[in-house]
Enzyme design. Structure first.
Site, PDB file in Angstrom:
ATOM      1  N   GLU A 108       0.849  -1.189   0.000  1.00 22.04           N
ATOM      2  CA  GLU A 108       0.000   0.000   0.000  1.00 22.04           C
ATOM      3  C   GLU A 108       0.887   1.242   0.000  1.00 22.04           C
ATOM      4  O   GLU A 108       2.101   1.142   0.224  1.00 22.04           O
ATOM      5  CB  GLU A 108      -0.907   0.001   1.229  1.00 22.04           C
ATOM      6  CG  GLU A 108      -1.888  -1.140   1.266  1.00 22.04           C
ATOM      7  CD  GLU A 108      -2.833  -1.098   2.454  1.00 22.04           C
ATOM      8  OE1 GLU A 108      -3.651  -2.016   2.604  1.00 22.04           O
ATOM      9  OE2 GLU A 108      -2.743  -0.119   3.252  1.00 22.04           O
ATOM     10  N   PRO A 109       0.316   2.414  -0.232  1.00 23.76           N
ATOM     11  CA  PRO A 109       1.129   3.636  -0.234  1.00 23.76           C
ATOM     12  C   PRO A 109       1.943   3.815   1.042  1.00 23.76           C
ATOM     13  O   PRO A 109       3.066   4.327   1.009  1.00 23.76           O
ATOM     14  CB  PRO A 109       0.082   4.751  -0.395  1.00 23.76           C
ATOM     15  CG  PRO A 109      -1.015   4.097  -1.175  1.00 23.76           C
ATOM     16  CD  PRO A 109      -1.078   2.691  -0.679  1.00 23.76           C
ATOM     17  N   ARG A 135      36.364  -8.309 -29.106  1.00 29.00           N
ATOM     18  CA  ARG A 135      36.739  -6.891 -29.178  1.00 29.00           C
ATOM     19  C   ARG A 135      38.250  -6.741 -29.286  1.00 29.00           C
ATOM     20  O   ARG A 135      38.999  -7.158 -28.405  1.00 29.00           O
ATOM     21  CB  ARG A 135      36.226  -6.164 -27.929  1.00 29.00           C
ATOM     22  CG  ARG A 135      36.629  -4.696 -27.862  1.00 29.00           C
ATOM     23  CD  ARG A 135      35.810  -3.867 -28.848  1.00 29.00           C
ATOM     24  NE  ARG A 135      35.865  -2.467 -28.513  1.00 29.00           N
ATOM     25  CZ  ARG A 135      36.581  -1.557 -29.169  1.00 29.00           C
ATOM     26  NH1 ARG A 135      37.325  -1.922 -30.213  1.00 29.00           N
ATOM     27  NH2 ARG A 135      36.545  -0.297 -28.808  1.00 29.00           N
ATOM     28  N   GLN A 146      30.272  -2.167 -18.215  1.00 23.21           N
ATOM     29  CA  GLN A 146      31.590  -1.536 -18.293  1.00 23.21           C
ATOM     30  C   GLN A 146      32.459  -2.225 -19.339  1.00 23.21           C
ATOM     31  O   GLN A 146      33.169  -1.564 -20.113  1.00 23.21           O
ATOM     32  CB  GLN A 146      32.265  -1.586 -16.915  1.00 23.21           C
ATOM     33  CG  GLN A 146      33.355  -0.553 -16.725  1.00 23.21           C
ATOM     34  CD  GLN A 146      32.806   0.870 -16.644  1.00 23.21           C
ATOM     35  OE1 GLN A 146      31.616   1.074 -16.487  1.00 23.21           O
ATOM     36  NE2 GLN A 146      33.689   1.845 -16.782  1.00 23.21           N
ATOM     37  N   GLU A 199       9.620  -8.143  -2.790  1.00 24.11           N
ATOM     38  CA  GLU A 199       9.573  -9.296  -1.882  1.00 24.11           C
ATOM     39  C   GLU A 199      10.593  -9.163  -0.750  1.00 24.11           C
ATOM     40  O   GLU A 199      11.187 -10.150  -0.306  1.00 24.11           O
ATOM     41  CB  GLU A 199       9.760 -10.611  -2.653  1.00 24.11           C
ATOM     42  CG  GLU A 199       8.573 -10.937  -3.551  1.00 24.11           C
ATOM     43  CD  GLU A 199       8.644 -12.298  -4.180  1.00 24.11           C
ATOM     44  OE1 GLU A 199       9.048 -13.244  -3.481  1.00 24.11           O
ATOM     45  OE2 GLU A 199       8.300 -12.422  -5.367  1.00 24.11           O
TER      46      GLU A 199
END
Length: 368
Positions: free
Chosen positions: A126-127, A255, A324, A351
Site C-alpha cells: 500500500e502507499p 573486441r 563496463q 519481496e
C-alpha cells in the site's frame, strides 16, 4: 562454459536436470516475441504460452517444488525478464489460494492460473505499507452476503491485466486474505517503471471478495507464500547474471584493442573472474535454500533471506561490470546487457528489500 554445470550439484535430482534443459530449449525457440514496450500484450501472450507448454503447473500448484520453480526462473530470466515475471506471478498471485483456498476457490482460480487461462495478482503493498506489512490500512467488513473491501493497493504487478487479485486487508479479526475478481477493482492508474511490466495502483471501493482460509490469518498466509517464492527471486537474479557474463565473454573474446583482445587485458580478466565467482556463490546460496525447503521440509527464513540478499546484490554488480566491459554497447537501447541493467534493479526491492533481508538474518541469528 557449460551454463548448466551446477545441475550436477547434490541439490538436484535427475528430473530437475531434465526440466531445466528442456525449458532452456523451449525458451530459445519461443521467447523471441517477449521483448518490447507493450508489456501488457507481451505478458498476456506469455501467460498463455507458458500455460500451454505446461510450465505454469510448476508455479501455480498445491505442491510447489522450490527447486523446480527456481530453476525455471533462472532459465526464463536468462532469456527474457518478462517471461520470468509472467511465470512467477502466476505462482505468487495464486499461492495463497493453493495454501488456504477451499475446493471451489481452487477449482475456479488455481486451475485456471496453472493453465494460463487466468492471470493472477498478489495485492499486499500500500502507499504507506510496503516492508511494514502490519501498517496496511485496507479494510474488510463482513456482511450477510460476504465481505466488502475498501482501500488502495500500489506497486501491484499484473495490475490492469489480472483476472483476479489476492488482496490482504484488515478485518475485525486482524489481517485477512481475500480473492477479488478484476471487475470489482479499479486498476486504471498504471505505473510506468524502468523495465516495462504490467503494474498499477489498485483501488477497492465496496469491492466484494471471498475469504481465503480463516479471518485474521492473512499475515501468516502472506509470509508462508513469500517463504516459498523469496528463494526464487535469487534464482532469477542468477539467470540475469549468467546472461550478463555470457554477453561479456563474447565481447571480451571479439573486441580488438591495443593489438590484443579485450579479454587479454588483465583488468578485464579480473572483472570476469569476480563475475563468475559471484554467480557461483549466489547459485550455491539459492539452491541450498531451495533444497532445504523441498527435502528437509523446514522453514528457510534465514537461508532464503541470505540467498535473496546476496544473489540480487551480486547480480547488480555483475551486470554493471558487463556494461563496463561492453562500453557503448552496454548502454545501447535494446542490447541484452542494457535490458538486464534496467531489469535487475527491482529485484533488490521487491519481496523484501536488501535492508529487510539483513534484519531478518540478524534477528534469526540473535534469536538462535
Amino acid at each position: 562454459m557449460d551454463r548448466f554445470a551446477h545441475l550436477q550439484w547434490p541439490f538436484f535430482d535427475e528430473r530437475h536436470q531434465k526440466l531445466a534443459r528442456e525449458a532452456d530449449a523451449w525458451a530459445a525457440q519461443n521467447l523471441a516475441h517477449s521483448h518490447g514496450q507493450d508489456a501488457d500484450a507481451i505478458c498476456k501472450r506469455l501467460v498463455q504460452d507458458l500455460g500451454c507448454a505446461g510450465y505454469l503447473h510448476h508455479s501455480a500448484t498445491e505442491k510447489p517444488d522450490v527447486r523446480s520453480i527456481a530453476l525455471l526462473r533462472e532459465v526464463f530470466a536468462y532469456h527474457s525478464g518478462l517471461a520470468d515475471f509472467s511465470f512467477v506471478m502466476q505462482g505468487l498471485g495464486s499461492g495463497p489460494i493453493a495454501l488456504s483456498g477451499n475446493k471451489q476457490q481452487k477449482d475456479e482460480y488455481l486451475k485456471k492460473a496453472a493453465a494460463g487461462d487466468a492471470i493472477a495478482a498478489f495485492a499486499l503493498s500500500e502507499p504507506d505499507a510496503g516492508s511494514d506489512v502490519q501498517a496496511l490500512s485496507t479494510t474488510a467488513r463482513r456482511q450477510e452476503d460476504g465481505w466488502v473491501l475498501n482501500g488502495t493497493k500500489t506497486w501491484i504487478s499484473n495490475g490492469g491485466i489480472a483476472h483476479f487479485y489476492v488482496v490482504f486487508a484488515r478485518a475485525e479479526e486482524g489481517i485477512s486474505a481475500f480473492v477479488v475478481d478484476a471487475a470489482e477493482v479499479d486498476a486504471s492508474e498504471r505505473i510506468d517503471i524502468i523495465a516495462p511490466h504490467p503494474m498499477a495502483v489498485v483501488k477497492l471501493k465496496n469491492s466484494k471478495g471471498t475469504l481465503l482460509g480463516e479471518a485474521g490469518q492473512g499475515f501468516k498466509l502472506a509470509m508462508r507464500n513469500l517463504d516459498i517464492f523469496r528463494t526464487t527471486v535469487a534464482a532469477a537474479a542468477v539467470g540475469f547474471a549468467r546472461r550478463a557474463l555470457d554477453e561479456a565473454l563474447i565481447r571480451a573474446k571479439d573486441r580488438k584493442m591495443f593489438g590484443k583482445t579485450l579479454g587479454d587485458l588483465q583488468m578485464s580478466q579480473g572483472k570476469l573472474a569476480d563475475m563468475a565467482t559471484s554467480i557461483d556463490a549466489a547459485a550455491l546460496l539459492t539452491y541450498r535454500a531451495a533444497w532445504k525447503k523441498d527435502v528437509k521440509g523446514e522453514r528457510v527464513t534465514r537461508e532464503a533471506a541470505m540467498a535473496k540478499m546476496f544473489a540480487t546484490e551480486a547480480a547488480q554488480a555483475v551486470i554493471d561490470d558487463a556494461v563496463q566491459l561492453l562500453g557503448g554497447l552496454g548502454v545501447k537501447r535494446g542490447h541484452p546487457v542494457e535490458r538486464l541493467y534496467r531489469e535487475v534493479r527491482a529485484l533488490r526491492i521487491y519481496e523484501g528489500a536488501t535492508e529487510v533481508q539483513k534484519l531478518i538474518i540478524a534477528k534469526d541469528l540473535l534469536k538462535g
